[in-house]
Design a protein around this motif. Structure first.
Motif, mmCIF file in Angstrom:
data_model
loop_
_atom_site.group_PDB
_atom_site.id
_atom_site.type_symbol
_atom_site.label_atom_id
_atom_site.label_comp_id
_atom_site.label_asym_id
_atom_site.label_seq_id
_atom_site.Cartn_x
_atom_site.Cartn_y
_atom_site.Cartn_z
ATOM 1 N N TYR A 175 -2.384 3.702 3.893
ATOM 2 C CA TYR A 175 -3.642 4.451 3.811
ATOM 3 C C TYR A 175 -4.690 3.680 3.017
ATOM 4 O O TYR A 175 -5.863 3.601 3.431
ATOM 5 C CB TYR A 175 -3.386 5.815 3.166
ATOM 6 C CG TYR A 175 -4.624 6.496 2.645
ATOM 7 C CD1 TYR A 175 -5.525 7.124 3.508
ATOM 8 C CD2 TYR A 175 -4.889 6.512 1.276
ATOM 9 C CE1 TYR A 175 -6.665 7.749 3.025
ATOM 10 C CE2 TYR A 175 -6.029 7.137 0.783
ATOM 11 C CZ TYR A 175 -6.909 7.752 1.657
ATOM 12 O OH TYR A 175 -8.040 8.360 1.171
ATOM 13 N N PRO A 191 -10.366 7.501 6.796
ATOM 14 C CA PRO A 191 -8.920 7.604 7.084
ATOM 15 C C PRO A 191 -8.318 8.853 6.459
ATOM 16 O O PRO A 191 -8.711 9.255 5.355
ATOM 17 C CB PRO A 191 -8.353 6.331 6.436
ATOM 18 C CG PRO A 191 -9.486 5.373 6.411
ATOM 19 C CD PRO A 191 -10.722 6.197 6.194
ATOM 20 N N LEU A 202 -5.818 11.120 4.492
ATOM 21 C CA LEU A 202 -4.887 10.972 3.379
ATOM 22 C C LEU A 202 -3.534 11.562 3.760
ATOM 23 O O LEU A 202 -3.471 12.696 4.248
ATOM 24 C CB LEU A 202 -5.442 11.693 2.149
ATOM 25 C CG LEU A 202 -4.663 11.591 0.838
ATOM 26 C CD1 LEU A 202 -4.801 10.192 0.259
ATOM 27 C CD2 LEU A 202 -5.176 12.629 -0.160
ATOM 28 N N GLU A 252 3.490 5.192 3.008
ATOM 29 C CA GLU A 252 2.374 5.806 3.720
ATOM 30 C C GLU A 252 1.066 5.618 2.951
ATOM 31 O O GLU A 252 0.020 5.330 3.534
ATOM 32 C CB GLU A 252 2.635 7.303 3.930
ATOM 33 C CG GLU A 252 3.776 7.613 4.891
ATOM 34 C CD GLU A 252 4.032 9.102 4.985
ATOM 35 O OE1 GLU A 252 3.495 9.855 4.133
ATOM 36 O OE2 GLU A 252 4.758 9.531 5.909
#
Length: 602
Positions: free
Chosen positions: A85, A165, A167, A81
């Protein structure tokens, strides 16, 4: 298939037994070798060692091992992930910077177009300003104009570049605290070992090493800031190519300088970004910070750790820390209380606090169950000196080199002379290492360069040589942290080394209080971290007011570690865990890889 010498050595080491730092790795800056990835989790490692009789079962340790096992499982998906990110974040930051420069160029063009009317408007403006000045403050705070311009530009960017974006939610780390020898470092190192091949960016620090690296990064950032104050900085090239006159170019350059100054005013976030992995490196994923013996012994430590840990935890780093104190008890002297409370809130939000309640010193237990290999010779009589000299001759002969003097590099461009050394083996006197103004940076340099250290003439510690005692404790910490083999001659047994002499004990509360009061507002120089830098970038010593309880804990930890450093479990790990041999292993693996690739490329 025949095992390589390094893998055979590793297998032999793991079969011989286990010690509290058996899974420590000093290669955290580099990519993990595929052969060592996907190691067993902390709980599996712990149970295996208990089943083999190499560890005594402890319910506190098993509970923490289970917590760490769960954390390792969560990290695999979290790393993926975080990698996604960072890809999105990089694109967003690049687009935002392009948009910011476009806005700045537009503003420059407006100024350029307005230049023709400037001379006409100038006189009118001056008359108008004189008329209106009586109703305004006579002086405007310097930089307000640039600050307003900067904020307006940032607001415009917020509306044009879209939202940053999101977190990913980080799994909670662990803050493990407890008494000397209770297994804190052992469990943290099991976790660190298990994250190989799972988390891309990992670092393991001891307190002294972390403080020195923080200062080194601060020094570099301040130095870079000074260098970039001229127009010949990296921003100047695109400004020089703008289709505007020199006056407008100078305005753009000033705006860019101001943006840099705003970003650099709080230096700690910039240091934090470099603390784990330089952002200019490969694609980023999740980050793990393992921090051993976290403490807040002085104002600098509180301010630096608060800023850096808060930044790291806020940007997705997972922290696993050890300490002798619970988080709320770290700052019992109340220094920089406001800053400390912010750090405390961040630790409680991002970490689960777990106490190892055992009162057993497992290092002593391991030592009692093993056959000691005599590396510590006492008292300081002719027999001890003879045995010490014999071991020096035997060890240097085994490593087959000529005994020479050498000079090694220390942080901040300093060097340290090594009077006698030979292929990773070095010899010093106690006075040379602890009787002079040297500290953690020097000891780290010694521990990294030499796997075996001989120290002669260690005295019994007392109030009369309190600074030497502190230096010796720091030296033991760094030799232990880097897994060095230690030989020494001493005036007393390990247990009696810090008990004091007839002239006075090492810890005397009345003397300690008197010492603090007579110095008044002046903080005592901290010999633990010699060679750090101040905010201005100049080498200084970090100041410290170690509490009596902190000192007594440090003494007990040093005794516990000296005892463990005599055991076969510790000594058998030197050839696998010390940076000297890890460096040789990396060279060997690279050489073998080159040989294997040669036929394919020909």
């Amino acid at each position: 298939m025949k095992k390589s010498p390094n893998m055979a050595r590793l297998s032999r080491f793991l079969s011989l037994g286990f010690r509290t730092t058996a899974f420590r790795s000093f290669c955290s800056h580099h990519t993990n070798p595929p052969a060592l990835s996907k190691r067993p989790g902390p709980l599996a490692q712990y149970k295996a060692l208990v089943d083999q009789g190499k560890l005594q079962h402890d319910p506190y340790q098993e509970t923490i091992a289970s917590e760490l096992e769960d954390l390792v499982k969560k990290l695999e998906n979290y790393d993926k992930e975080m990698e996604e990110y960072h890809v999105s974040l990089s694109k967003w930051e690049e687009a935002r910077e392009t948009e910011r420069r476009r806005i700045l160029v537009e503003e420059a063009e407006v100024k350029q177009e307005g230049g023709a009317m400037a001379s006409v408007k100038k006189s009118r403006s001056r008359i108008f300003e004189n008329l209106m000045s009586w109703g305004k403050a006579q002086k405007m705070e310097p930089g307000v104009g640039k600050w307003v311009s900067y904020l307006n530009r940032e607001r415009k960017l917020d509306s044009l570049s879209g939202r940053r974006p999101n977190l990913p939610a980080a799994p909670k780390g662990l803050y493990i605290y407890g008494d000397v020898g209770s297994g804190k470092t052992m469990l943290m190192d099991m976790f660190y070992s298990a994250t190989e091949g799972i988390v891309k960016h990992r670092r393991r620090f001891h307190f002294h090493e972390a403080m020195l690296e923080i200062n080194e990064h601060m020094h570099k950032i301040w130095k870079k800031q000074m260098e970039e104050k001229s127009l010949q900085s990296s921003i100047a090239s695109w400004i020089r190519n703008l289709p505007v006159d020199s006056n407008v170019k100078e305005w753009v350059a000033e705006e860019e300088r101001y943006k840099q100054e705003v970003h650099i005013q709080n230096i700690l976030p910039a240091v934090a970004d470099k603390f784990l992995v330089n952002r200019q490196g490969d694609r980023r994923g999740a980050s793990i910070l393992c921090f051993d013996e976290i403490q807040t012994v002085d104002v600098f430590a509180i301010v630096a750790l608060s800023g850096i840990l808060s930044r790291l935890l806020s940007t997705g780093t997972v922290l696993v820390a050890t300490s002798n104190r619970a988080p709320r008890d770290l700052n019992q002297d109340g220094m920089q209380r406001g800053i400390f409370l912010k750090l405390l809130a961040k630790l409680e939000e991002q970490c689960k606090n777990v106490l190892i309640g055992s009162e057993i010193d497992y290092r002593r237990l391991i030592a009692q169950r093993s056959i000691d290999q005599v590396h510590y010779f006492w008292p300081l009589d002719s027999s001890a000196v003879k045995n010490f000299e014999s071991m020096w001759g035997k060890t240097t002969s085994q490593h087959g080199g000529k005994i020479i003097s050498s000079t090694i590099s220390v942080m901040f461009g300093r060097t340290l002379d090594v009077p006698e050394c030979c292929n990773g083996v070095a010899r010093f006197s106690f006075e040379y290492l602890c009787g002079r103004p040297v500290g953690a940076a020097d000891y780290i340099a010694i521990a990294r360069n030499y796997h075996t250290i001989f120290i002669s003439g260690v005295p019994v510690m007392s109030m009369q040589i309190r600074d030497k005692a502190r230096r010796f404790i720091t030296l033991v910490d760094e030799l232990y942290n880097h897994h060095c083999c230690l030989f020494c001659t001493a005036a007393a047994s390990i247990d009696d080394l810090f008990q004091g002499t007839e002239e006075g004990t090492l810890f005397d509360l009345e003397s300690f209080q008197f010492e603090t009061e007579t110095e008044g507002a002046k903080l005592r120089r901290d010999v633990l971290a010699e060679g750090n830098v101040s905010a201005g970038g100049n080498p200084t010593g970090i100041v410290s007011m170690l509490s009596g309880q902190e000192e007594m804990f440090a003494f007990r930890r040093a005794v516990s570690r000296l005892i463990e450093m005599q055991t076969p479990f510790y000594l058998d790990g030197v050839h696998y865990l010390h940076p000297y041999f890890q460096g040789q292993q990396n060279l060997s693996e690279n050489s073998n890889a080159t040989i294997l690739q040669t036929p394919q490329s020909s």
